[in-house]
Design an enzyme around this catalytic site. Structure first.
Site, PDB file in Angstrom:
ATOM      1  N   CYS A  94      -2.887  53.311  -6.568  1.00 33.66           N
ATOM      2  CA  CYS A  94      -2.534  52.334  -5.081  1.00 33.66           C
ATOM      3  C   CYS A  94      -3.766  53.286  -4.468  1.00 33.66           C
ATOM      4  O   CYS A  94      -3.276  53.679  -4.011  1.00 33.66           O
ATOM      5  CB  CYS A  94      -1.716  52.047  -5.172  1.00 33.66           C
ATOM      6  SG  CYS A  94      -1.164  51.532  -3.510  1.00 33.66           S
ATOM      7  N   GLY A  95      -5.174  52.095  -3.937  1.00 30.00           N
ATOM      8  CA  GLY A  95      -5.257  53.077  -3.153  1.00 30.00           C
ATOM      9  C   GLY A  95      -4.594  53.260  -1.613  1.00 30.00           C
ATOM     10  O   GLY A  95      -5.089  54.768  -1.528  1.00 30.00           O
ATOM     11  N   HIS A  96      -4.609  52.409  -1.283  1.00 32.87           N
ATOM     12  CA  HIS A  96      -4.101  52.618   0.472  1.00 32.87           C
ATOM     13  C   HIS A  96      -2.345  53.684   0.000  1.00 32.87           C
ATOM     14  O   HIS A  96      -2.663  54.244   0.805  1.00 32.87           O
ATOM     15  CB  HIS A  96      -3.942  50.865   1.138  1.00 32.87           C
ATOM     16  CG  HIS A  96      -2.775  50.861   0.790  1.00 32.87           C
ATOM     17  ND1 HIS A  96      -1.424  49.891  -0.109  1.00 32.87           N
ATOM     18  CD2 HIS A  96      -0.537  51.352   1.246  1.00 32.87           C
ATOM     19  CE1 HIS A  96      -0.422  49.742  -0.463  1.00 32.87           C
ATOM     20  NE2 HIS A  96       0.019  50.364   0.878  1.00 32.87           N
ATOM     21  N   CYS A 244      -7.948  46.800   0.445  1.00 37.02           N
ATOM     22  CA  CYS A 244      -6.846  47.284  -0.955  1.00 37.02           C
ATOM     23  C   CYS A 244      -7.948  48.425  -2.115  1.00 37.02           C
ATOM     24  O   CYS A 244      -9.141  47.894  -2.233  1.00 37.02           O
ATOM     25  CB  CYS A 244      -6.942  45.627  -2.501  1.00 37.02           C
ATOM     26  SG  CYS A 244      -5.902  46.451  -4.145  1.00 37.02           S
ATOM     27  N   THR A 246      -8.214  50.017  -4.421  1.00 36.19           N
ATOM     28  CA  THR A 246      -8.129  49.004  -6.330  1.00 36.19           C
ATOM     29  C   THR A 246      -8.735  48.020  -6.504  1.00 36.19           C
ATOM     30  O   THR A 246      -9.608  48.587  -7.109  1.00 36.19           O
ATOM     31  CB  THR A 246      -6.696  49.517  -7.055  1.00 36.19           C
ATOM     32  OG1 THR A 246      -5.795  48.433  -6.407  1.00 36.19           O
ATOM     33  CG2 THR A 246      -5.513  50.845  -7.662  1.00 36.19           C
TER      34      THR A 246
HETATM   35  O1  PYC Z   1      -4.719  49.642  -2.426  1.00 37.27           O
HETATM   36  O2  PYC Z   1      -4.528  49.652  -4.311  1.00 37.27           O
HETATM   37  C1  PYC Z   1      -4.143  49.405  -3.108  1.00 37.27           C
HETATM   38  C2  PYC Z   1      -3.234  48.376  -3.568  1.00 37.27           C
HETATM   39  C3  PYC Z   1      -2.661  47.843  -4.339  1.00 37.27           C
HETATM   40  C4  PYC Z   1      -1.491  46.863  -4.055  1.00 37.27           C
HETATM   41  C5  PYC Z   1      -1.891  47.382  -2.585  1.00 37.27           C
HETATM   42  N1  PYC Z   1      -2.445  48.404  -1.990  1.00 37.27           N
END
Ligand code: PYC
Length: 319
Positions: A94-96, A244, A246
């Site tokens: 999960c990036g965030h 997001c 990813t």
């Molecule tokens: O930031 O990768 C992300 C992510 C995945 C689901 C919610 N945020």
């Protein structure tokens, strides 16, 4: 979980990254077993799924929260392991959430500016915390699995997109039938859910038959200096308030495969809320490593209490 009076107590720090919430569990959760982070995630799923639900679902949370359980690292150079989870299950990466974890570790006084490595179920990632609080993650390598996939989506029409990996599986498509604006979120959720249903029905998967559980729509940017705006349906029925991490990683892989983004070239991705990530690709041993830069803010800290007599102890999720 720590017993305190009748209730058990799970310690948390809440943050948001460019609008998307992360809840880091810092204590009170039993350590999952396993030599790899994937084994630890599987152990959590098998033995602690009620805890996942109780931490992220109503009444203690809501469907947009991504939880992050910190564990000891599995690699010698890493600071910690992390398993991300949400209202319906577990995320590869999960990036965030990684940006939120880094700011949380700083808030707890466990790290300062500099670079750390974090082990996840899909590989080790690194993250650099700058003195001004910005965080840049170097994700697991991203790639396109299938380009120009054509599907007929009942109630939506003909849709063409790409299946790509950015730490989770995404279907990415340009979409202009509904503007990507907050007042149309209800319609965008309906469209993306129908696309995901069609991918399922048509058995269009990621590598090894993995479910494509994120759907990402792209439209024109709304601010100067931004390259594109997106709307991302996460596993379940929630949308990402951030661009997001990813999903932006998967987008970079698609752009690169189409010859539209060179290694090192900056890409500014705007979310449905107007927040942005700046991202670029780096090439390492033939693999494309996405870098994603954004900001997180700590919004709260404390403990969740789980009373054994509480009928909603393990949370509640509607249909
Ligand atoms: O930031 O990768 C992300 C992510 C995945 C689901 C919610 N945020």
């Amino acid at each position: 979980m720590t017993e305190r009076g009748r209730s058990t107590r799970v310690e948390i720090v809440d943050s948001h990254t460019e609008g998307e919430p992360t809840r880091v569990v810092t204590g009170g959760w039993p350590g999952p077993k396993g030599r790899t982070m994937a084994e630890r995630r599987d152990d959590m799923r098998a033995r602690m799924d009620d805890l996942r639900k109780g931490v992220v679902l109503e009444p203690r949370g809501h469907d947009a929260i991504v939880g992050a359980l910190l564990t000891p690292p599995v690699e010698p150079d890493s600071t910690a392991g992390v398993v991300f989870f949400n209202d319906v299950g577990y995320l590869g990466m999960c990036g965030h959430g990684t940006i939120g974890v880094v700011r949380t570790l700083q808030h707890l006084g466990r790290i300062g500016p500099g670079e750390i490595r974090l082990d996840t179920p899909v590989g080790t990632v690194s993250a650099r915390l700058d003195p001004d609080g910005a965080v840049t993650i170097a994700n697991v390598p991203a790639y396109v699995e299938a380009a120009d996939v054509e599907i007929h989506v009942p109630g939506v029409g003909q849709v063409r997109g790409d299946v790509a990996w950015g730490g989770n599986w995404f279907f990415l498509t340009d979409y202009d039938a509904v503007p990507l604006v907050p007042s149309r979120i209800h319609d965008l959720l309906a469209v993306t859910a129908k696309i995901r249903d069609t991918l399922r029905t048509r058995h269009i998967t990621g590598r090894g038959g993995a479910e494509v559980d994120h759907v990402e729509l792209f439209g024109p940017p709304t601010a100067p200096g931004v390259d594109s705006r997106n709307f991302v349906l996460c596993p379940g029925a929630a949308y990402d308030r951030s661009p997001c991490g990813t999903g932006t990683s998967a987008k970079l892989a698609v752009l690169h495969a189409r010859g539209q983004l060179a290694v090192g070239q900056r890409w500014v991705q705007e979310s449905i809320t107007g927040s942005t990530f700046t991202a670029w690709l780096d090439e390492r041993g033939g693999a494309l490593v996405p870098h994603v830069r954004g900001r997180a803010y700590v919004t709260g800290e404390g403990a969740l209490l789980f009373d054994p007599a509480d009928p909603f102890r393990s949370g509640w999720r509607g249909g």
